[in-house]
Design an enzyme around this catalytic site. Structure first.
Site, PDB file in Angstrom:
ATOM      1  N   CYS A 343       0.831  -1.203   0.000  1.00 24.52           N
ATOM      2  CA  CYS A 343       0.000   0.000   0.000  1.00 24.52           C
ATOM      3  C   CYS A 343       0.870   1.259   0.000  1.00 24.52           C
ATOM      4  CB  CYS A 343      -0.986  -0.040   1.160  1.00 24.52           C
ATOM      5  SG  CYS A 343      -2.366   1.105   0.959  1.00 24.52           S
ATOM      6  N   HIS A 451      -3.776  -5.472   1.130  1.00 25.71           N
ATOM      7  CA  HIS A 451      -3.565  -5.814   2.536  1.00 25.71           C
ATOM      8  C   HIS A 451      -4.018  -7.255   2.748  1.00 25.71           C
ATOM      9  CE1 HIS A 451      -2.470  -1.853   3.957  1.00 25.71           C
ATOM     10  NE2 HIS A 451      -3.499  -1.327   3.315  1.00 25.71           N
TER      11      HIS A 451
END
Length: 509
Positions: A343, A451
């Protein structure tokens, strides 16, 4: 019909309050959820307001605290943002992002939050409670408080503790951590600061993290029960840390357990780190030792390094540059190092970061466009709207495998043409979820928006095998234990330990 009119019909909720932050509320709720599930009940976790950057995304794209998602797994149900209707994601300097029922609705300071968001927040909490009981009328809520319930300067605007307990007339447990010392003062002080009608809600006390000979505490137990007229319903022994700390500050105390591991991983400890639960699956790999990197150093001792997610990517990229870690990462890459960014970590590995709406920690026009570490030919531009969604895709590297996870991020990342940078390839069939490059001289650089990527067992196995191969270690042909099965086993063990030392039946009527 309003929930208030139906309170006599619902199963008595159980609420876990603590004498302080870190007393053990989250794990106690997790354990009780699994105990009640095993008894055939329908437990549902609930925390009215949580402050955490360790988040989860439910199947409707709603953000919620990871601790409530974990508690939902303990109940054997899918997590829902209704279980954590208010999530505050701190951004530093007493500023937080406000999330109601999974959706970001603004940024606020601590002082303005209580002034502007208290009444709307209480309405959101009541709305969530009504919705939960409407969908599952036979459920039993297992509610988690926050911090201490008797912070006297905040108690009149506390949305999470005694206000919820009184609203639902919950059976409350007070948990205290004996490991920290001062347990008698913590218990008595907390109860003395409660109003009589609040103290009546406390039906039991739990002493958490007890070490040593239990018989030596017999007089202490007797004294507490005599002084408070409240039974101690559990003395829980000290347990190994089973789950990640809820607060990233606690990462400073967290050490990897596998001291004889063959693979050493360095995770960069960013000031605004988020979603550190991404690394739980690696913590559970016996072949891996994790070390948190907090300052500039030679990274060559690590077999791969991870640049984690960030709540403020611009701010953390500036930190990497000023601390010298950005240069350390470049030198590590030049020496055949293996790097993976997740991310915000992916975004920082690129060439540039642009923040025209001041969404990611830029404080001035000079910080609205900054250079990234520059290892991948990627440019990220941050927009006002945040993307939150569950992901199902298929990986193309390091293996062909189905992939599940979730996204939480601002910004769009695009490839840029560069003769000086390595050509990159997509990691997944959905091309915008991640990229990688394998250098001719050795070493890989990869980054993904997903994630939970390491929760995918086959993908994790093959990535670790890629690292093992680079070290001339034998690759593992046998599949590792499923992380989700391992998580279930950890929850079961936690519940079993609590069940041995906790009298929960007195709270069920």
């Amino acid at each position: 019909m309003e929930l208030e009119a139906k309170l006599h019909e619902i199963r008595k909720p159980i609420m876990v309050l603590g004498t302080s932050s870190g007393a053990g509320k989250s794990l106690t709720v997790t354990a009780i959820c699994r105990i009640l599930k095993n008894l055939g009940e329908e437990p549902i976790p609930f925390k009215g307001q949580n402050m955490s950057n360790n988040a989860w995304v439910d199947w409707e794209g709603g953000e919620m605290a990871y601790s409530q998602a974990l508690q939902a797994f303990a109940c054997g149900i899918n997590p829902s943002a209704e279980m954590n209707p208010i999530l505050l994601k701190p951004q530093g300097n007493s500023i937080s992002e406000v999330i109601h029922l999974g959706k970001s609705i603004g940024i606020t300071t601590a002082s303005n939050y209580y002034k502007d968001w208290f009444i709307p927040g209480w309405e959101v909490i009541k709305k969530s409670l009504s919705s939960i009981y409407e969908k599952t009328p036979n459920c039993r809520l297992i509610i988690e408080g926050a911090g201490s319930p008797v912070e006297m300067n905040l108690i009149h605007r506390d949305l999470t503790n005694l206000r919820v307990a009184k609203y639902l007339n919950a059976n409350c447990i007070l948990v205290t951590d004996i490991e920290r010392g001062g347990v008698f003062a913590q218990i008595i002080g907390t109860l003395e600061l409660m109003k009589p009608e609040e103290k009546k809600l406390i039906k039991g006390i739990i002493i958490n993290r007890f070490r040593g000979d239990l018989s030596l505490f017999a007089e202490g137990k007797k004294w507490i029960e005599s002084k408070t007229q409240i039974p101690i319903i559990g003395i829980i022994p000290w347990l190994n840390d089973s789950f990640p700390p809820e607060d990233s500050l606690d990462l400073l105390e967290k050490k990897s357990r596998h001291t004889t591991a063959e693979i050493k991983v360095g995770i960069i400890k960013l000031p605004s780190i988020s979603n550190f639960s991404d690394f739980d699956p690696l913590e559970n790999e016996k072949s891996i030792l994790i070390e948190w990197v907090r300052e500039s150093q030679n990274l060559k001792k690590f077999d791969f390094i991870i640049l984690p997610g960030s709540k403020q990517t611009i701010k953390d990229q500036i930190y990497l540059k000023e601390s010298g870690l950005s240069q350390d990462i470049k030198e590590y890459s030049n020496n055949k190092g293996n790097i993976i960014g997740i991310c915000g970590g992916l975004q920082m590995l690129g060439t540039s970061l642009e923040d025209p709406f001041f969404k990611e920690g830029s404080k001035s026009c000079l910080e609205q466009k900054i250079k990234g570490i520059g290892l991948l030919p990627l440019k990220t531009t941050f927009f006002e709207k945040k993307l939150t969604r569950q992901i199902s895709s298929e990986s193309l590297w390091p293996c062909h495998s189905k992939i599940n996870g979730f996204e939480i991020h601002n910004g769009k990342t695009e490839l840029v043409e560069s003769e000086n940078l390595l050509k990159i390839r997509p990691i997944f069939k959905d091309l915008d979820l991640g990229w990688y490059t394998e250098k001719k001289e050795g070493g890989t650089i990869a980054g993904t928006y997903i994630h939970g990527i390491f929760e995918n067992d086959n993908w994790r196995d093959q990535y670790i095998n890629l690292i093992r191969k680079s070290k001339n270690l034998p690759i593992f042909n046998k599949k590792s234990i499923s992380y989700k099965k391992k998580r279930e086993s950890i929850i079961d063990n936690l519940a079993n330990e609590f069940d041995k030392h906790l009298n929960i039946t007195s709270l069920l009527n």
